[in-house]
Design a protein around this motif. Structure first.
Motif, PDB file in Angstrom:
ATOM      1  N   ILE A 139      12.958  30.817  -6.855  1.00  0.00           N
ATOM      2  CA  ILE A 139      13.854  31.829  -6.096  1.00  0.00           C
ATOM      3  C   ILE A 139      14.498  31.121  -4.777  1.00  0.00           C
ATOM      4  O   ILE A 139      13.514  30.529  -4.196  1.00  0.00           O
ATOM      5  CB  ILE A 139      13.287  33.154  -5.826  1.00  0.00           C
ATOM      6  CG1 ILE A 139      12.652  33.752  -7.053  1.00  0.00           C
ATOM      7  CG2 ILE A 139      14.017  34.162  -5.262  1.00  0.00           C
ATOM      8  CD1 ILE A 139      11.751  34.992  -6.765  1.00  0.00           C
ATOM      9  N   HIS A 140      15.653  31.217  -4.619  1.00  0.00           N
ATOM     10  CA  HIS A 140      16.232  30.783  -3.460  1.00  0.00           C
ATOM     11  C   HIS A 140      16.968  31.797  -2.829  1.00  0.00           C
ATOM     12  O   HIS A 140      18.123  32.380  -3.502  1.00  0.00           O
ATOM     13  CB  HIS A 140      17.029  29.631  -3.553  1.00  0.00           C
ATOM     14  CG  HIS A 140      16.294  28.409  -4.152  1.00  0.00           C
ATOM     15  ND1 HIS A 140      15.155  27.584  -3.410  1.00  0.00           N
ATOM     16  CD2 HIS A 140      16.039  27.804  -5.407  1.00  0.00           C
ATOM     17  CE1 HIS A 140      14.753  26.830  -4.094  1.00  0.00           C
ATOM     18  NE2 HIS A 140      15.166  26.852  -5.361  1.00  0.00           N
ATOM     19  N   ILE A 141      16.759  32.445  -1.577  1.00  0.00           N
ATOM     20  CA  ILE A 141      17.333  33.436  -1.003  1.00  0.00           C
ATOM     21  C   ILE A 141      17.719  33.071   0.417  1.00  0.00           C
ATOM     22  O   ILE A 141      16.954  32.346   0.763  1.00  0.00           O
ATOM     23  CB  ILE A 141      16.704  34.783  -1.029  1.00  0.00           C
ATOM     24  CG1 ILE A 141      15.376  34.637  -0.088  1.00  0.00           C
ATOM     25  CG2 ILE A 141      16.291  35.095  -2.330  1.00  0.00           C
ATOM     26  CD1 ILE A 141      14.612  36.066  -0.061  1.00  0.00           C
ATOM     27  N   GLY A 150       9.234  28.501  17.775  1.00  0.00           N
ATOM     28  CA  GLY A 150       7.817  28.870  17.048  1.00  0.00           C
ATOM     29  C   GLY A 150       7.609  28.428  15.726  1.00  0.00           C
ATOM     30  O   GLY A 150       8.548  27.881  15.003  1.00  0.00           O
ATOM     31  N   TYR A 151       6.287  28.471  15.057  1.00  0.00           N
ATOM     32  CA  TYR A 151       6.124  28.161  13.915  1.00  0.00           C
ATOM     33  C   TYR A 151       6.263  29.605  13.069  1.00  0.00           C
ATOM     34  O   TYR A 151       5.966  30.513  13.447  1.00  0.00           O
ATOM     35  CB  TYR A 151       4.710  27.727  13.810  1.00  0.00           C
ATOM     36  CG  TYR A 151       4.411  26.233  14.419  1.00  0.00           C
ATOM     37  CD1 TYR A 151       5.099  25.245  13.843  1.00  0.00           C
ATOM     38  CD2 TYR A 151       3.920  26.085  15.587  1.00  0.00           C
ATOM     39  CE1 TYR A 151       5.135  23.931  14.723  1.00  0.00           C
ATOM     40  CE2 TYR A 151       3.655  24.747  16.189  1.00  0.00           C
ATOM     41  CZ  TYR A 151       4.118  23.632  15.635  1.00  0.00           C
ATOM     42  OH  TYR A 151       3.914  22.712  16.221  1.00  0.00           O
ATOM     43  N   TRP A 152       6.442  29.035  11.490  1.00  0.00           N
ATOM     44  CA  TRP A 152       6.969  30.236  10.900  1.00  0.00           C
ATOM     45  C   TRP A 152       6.660  29.813   9.404  1.00  0.00           C
ATOM     46  O   TRP A 152       6.807  28.857   9.079  1.00  0.00           O
ATOM     47  CB  TRP A 152       8.167  30.885  10.994  1.00  0.00           C
ATOM     48  CG  TRP A 152       9.448  29.722  10.890  1.00  0.00           C
ATOM     49  CD1 TRP A 152       9.977  29.234  11.995  1.00  0.00           C
ATOM     50  CD2 TRP A 152       9.833  29.565   9.789  1.00  0.00           C
ATOM     51  NE1 TRP A 152      10.981  28.298  11.513  1.00  0.00           N
ATOM     52  CE2 TRP A 152      10.911  28.568   9.983  1.00  0.00           C
ATOM     53  CE3 TRP A 152       9.942  29.928   8.272  1.00  0.00           C
ATOM     54  CZ2 TRP A 152      11.719  27.836   9.074  1.00  0.00           C
ATOM     55  CZ3 TRP A 152      10.806  29.190   7.248  1.00  0.00           C
ATOM     56  CH2 TRP A 152      11.726  28.198   7.844  1.00  0.00           C
ATOM     57  N   CYS A 153       6.556  30.693   8.544  1.00  0.00           N
ATOM     58  CA  CYS A 153       6.654  30.602   7.052  1.00  0.00           C
ATOM     59  C   CYS A 153       7.213  31.846   6.501  1.00  0.00           C
ATOM     60  O   CYS A 153       6.846  32.993   6.829  1.00  0.00           O
ATOM     61  CB  CYS A 153       5.352  30.376   6.445  1.00  0.00           C
ATOM     62  SG  CYS A 153       4.067  31.328   6.493  1.00  0.00           S
ATOM     63  N   HIS A 154       7.937  31.610   5.131  1.00  0.00           N
ATOM     64  CA  HIS A 154       8.662  32.647   4.560  1.00  0.00           C
ATOM     65  C   HIS A 154       8.001  32.596   3.140  1.00  0.00           C
ATOM     66  O   HIS A 154       8.152  31.877   2.504  1.00  0.00           O
ATOM     67  CB  HIS A 154      10.067  32.353   4.655  1.00  0.00           C
ATOM     68  CG  HIS A 154      11.063  33.102   3.687  1.00  0.00           C
ATOM     69  ND1 HIS A 154      12.012  32.852   3.058  1.00  0.00           N
ATOM     70  CD2 HIS A 154      10.904  34.428   3.598  1.00  0.00           C
ATOM     71  CE1 HIS A 154      12.581  33.951   2.444  1.00  0.00           C
ATOM     72  NE2 HIS A 154      11.896  34.959   2.815  1.00  0.00           N
ATOM     73  N   LYS A 189       5.528  34.170  -3.192  1.00  0.00           N
ATOM     74  CA  LYS A 189       5.775  32.663  -3.395  1.00  0.00           C
ATOM     75  C   LYS A 189       6.026  32.049  -1.841  1.00  0.00           C
ATOM     76  O   LYS A 189       6.988  32.691  -1.344  1.00  0.00           O
ATOM     77  CB  LYS A 189       6.847  32.306  -4.434  1.00  0.00           C
ATOM     78  CG  LYS A 189       6.225  32.256  -5.799  1.00  0.00           C
ATOM     79  CD  LYS A 189       7.329  31.649  -6.710  1.00  0.00           C
ATOM     80  CE  LYS A 189       6.823  31.722  -8.090  1.00  0.00           C
ATOM     81  NZ  LYS A 189       7.868  31.139  -9.074  1.00  0.00           N
ATOM     82  N   LEU A 190       5.443  30.987  -1.387  1.00  0.00           N
ATOM     83  CA  LEU A 190       5.525  30.309  -0.132  1.00  0.00           C
ATOM     84  C   LEU A 190       6.852  29.327  -0.354  1.00  0.00           C
ATOM     85  O   LEU A 190       6.922  28.429  -1.169  1.00  0.00           O
ATOM     86  CB  LEU A 190       4.712  29.450   0.065  1.00  0.00           C
ATOM     87  CG  LEU A 190       4.649  28.634   1.542  1.00  0.00           C
ATOM     88  CD1 LEU A 190       5.062  29.596   2.592  1.00  0.00           C
ATOM     89  CD2 LEU A 190       3.387  27.838   1.998  1.00  0.00           C
ATOM     90  N   LYS A 192       4.345  33.167  12.738  1.00  0.00           N
ATOM     91  CA  LYS A 192       4.979  34.349  12.095  1.00  0.00           C
ATOM     92  C   LYS A 192       5.219  34.184  10.777  1.00  0.00           C
ATOM     93  O   LYS A 192       5.800  33.014  10.199  1.00  0.00           O
ATOM     94  CB  LYS A 192       6.196  34.469  12.948  1.00  0.00           C
ATOM     95  CG  LYS A 192       6.173  35.036  14.188  1.00  0.00           C
ATOM     96  CD  LYS A 192       7.345  35.063  14.905  1.00  0.00           C
ATOM     97  CE  LYS A 192       7.382  35.627  16.280  1.00  0.00           C
ATOM     98  NZ  LYS A 192       8.610  35.887  16.923  1.00  0.00           N
ATOM     99  N   VAL A 193       4.753  35.077   9.784  1.00  0.00           N
ATOM    100  CA  VAL A 193       4.659  35.032   8.270  1.00  0.00           C
ATOM    101  C   VAL A 193       5.588  36.276   7.989  1.00  0.00           C
ATOM    102  O   VAL A 193       5.249  37.451   8.316  1.00  0.00           O
ATOM    103  CB  VAL A 193       3.157  35.186   7.702  1.00  0.00           C
ATOM    104  CG1 VAL A 193       3.641  35.008   6.236  1.00  0.00           C
ATOM    105  CG2 VAL A 193       2.399  34.159   8.193  1.00  0.00           C
TER     106      VAL A 193
END
Length: 374
Positions: free
Chosen positions: A45-47, A55-59, A64-65, A113-114
């Motif tokens: 999936i690509h959105i 800062g550091y983050w993940c989506h 799914k990461l 931040k997640v």
């Protein structure tokens, strides 16, 4: 294809808790077993995602990461190791056998931040595992969004090695009619410290469960804020087990309930036999804004040792009429006066938060600054 929730769970090989389980019965999850959800097939999936500029983050989208800017000091392990916990009747709902959930292994101090987002009309399980190496301090924000007409089951499993320190803030702003079960389990090894703050802001039915085991000289501080209206049901459950000497736990919850919303505080702390110099505190404070709002509070201690300090308590109240009238007489509108009193009620719950996390919660509640009202 739409299927009843009970059928979807069976297809995922997820065993339902016994309906005799007190927590399962009290949560009222039986009401959703016949609701039809879409069983989504795994796919890439690509959105669009607007990444933070600093800062550091993940989506994470639908479990799914997808994107991140994590430094090399964080190892990403996608080998999923299911965690089975018979003490938690909702644990099975968050364990999917066909997904590779990410484990983030922290080796240095870090702020992260997640962002966890979910699509609509679907049943989704997601999981994030956290592992802190020795003598490090990690600050993490978890933001939950989406799941319009969906059912979400998420779990975060955290392992804190010796003398590590985790400050975890999670903000649940699901879609207004989402159903969600969010679990946090913690394994605190010798000398580690964990501070968890959860703000439950939106969703038709939110069930939150915290499980923690404490080793010698470890500490956990759990705080929750339930902010429900328009028939929302928000449930906070917490099971903490002291296994080591000089361990300490604090559980504090505040609930602001209006309309015909329902809040639940269900906490159990166990002081196991043979432990010494342990400390366990529990407190629940509810603010009911009208007669239709309900709170069910059940603080509970199980003590098998004589060498400890322990206390628990629960209060239920309404807005202070005297304070409310005082503000009205000074030209403040009724809605503004109510907001100011609510803000004063929850403010003490935020006092011990890290400054950045505190501002994050305040912003999510729609407050401009620390001295503003909701």
């Amino acid at each position: 294809m739409l299927l009843p929730l009970e059928k979807i769970l069976q297809q995922h090989q997820l065993q339902l808790p016994s309906k005799k389980s007190e927590k399962w019965h009290f949560a009222g999850m039986d009401n959703y077993l016949n609701v039809a959800y879409e069983l989504k097939e795994d796919q890439t999936i690509h959105i669009p995602f607007e990444a933070p500029q600093e800062g550091y983050w993940c989506h994470i989208y639908d479990g799914k990461l997808l994107q991140h800017n994590l430094p090399q000091s964080v190892i990403i392990d996608t080998t999923h190791h299911p965690v089975s916990n018979p003490q938690n009747p909702f644990d099975a709902l968050a364990q999917s056998q066909d997904r590779n959930h990410p484990t983030l292994i922290f080796q240095q101090d870090l702020r992260l931040k997640v962002y966890l987002e979910y699509c609509a009309d679907t049943f989704l399980t997601s999981c994030v595992n956290l592992e802190l190496q020795r003598d490090i301090h990690v600050w993490i924000e978890l933001h939950f969004n989406g799941a319009q007409n969906g059912f979400v089951s998420h779990s975060t499993h955290s392992t804190l090695k010796q003398a590590s320190h985790l400050e975890l803030t999670q903000i649940e702003s699901f879609a207004q009619n989402a159903v969600a079960i969010v679990q946090n389990s913690f394994s605190l090894l010798q000398g580690s410290y964990c501070k968890l703050f959860s703000a439950y802001l939106s969703g038709q039915h939110l069930q939150n469960f915290v499980l923690a085991t404490l080793d010698r000289d470890s500490h956990i501080d759990v705080k929750s804020l339930l902010h429900a209206s328009m028939g929302q049901k928000q449930i906070f459950s917490c099971d903490i087990s002291h296994h080591g000497n000089s361990s300490e736990s604090k559980v504090a919850s505040k609930q602001v309930l209006k309309d015909n919303s329902v809040g639940v505080f269900d906490a159990t702390t166990t002081i196991n036999k043979g432990t010494k110099s342990t400390k366990a505190l529990q407190s629940s404070h509810a603010l009911l804004l009208n007669e239709k709002a309900q709170i069910h509070a059940k603080p509970h201690l199980e003590i098998y040792s004589d060498d400890l300090t322990a206390s628990h308590g629960s209060t239920v109240g309404e807005l202070d009429d005297q304070a409310f009238n005082y503000l009205i007489l000074r030209g403040i509108t009724p809605s503004k006066a109510e907001s100011m009193l609510i803000n004063a009620f929850i403010k003490t719950l935020l006092e011990d938060l890290d400054k950045e996390h505190k501002q994050c919660v305040i912003s999510a509640l729609g407050v401009e600054d620390e001295d503003s009202s909701l």
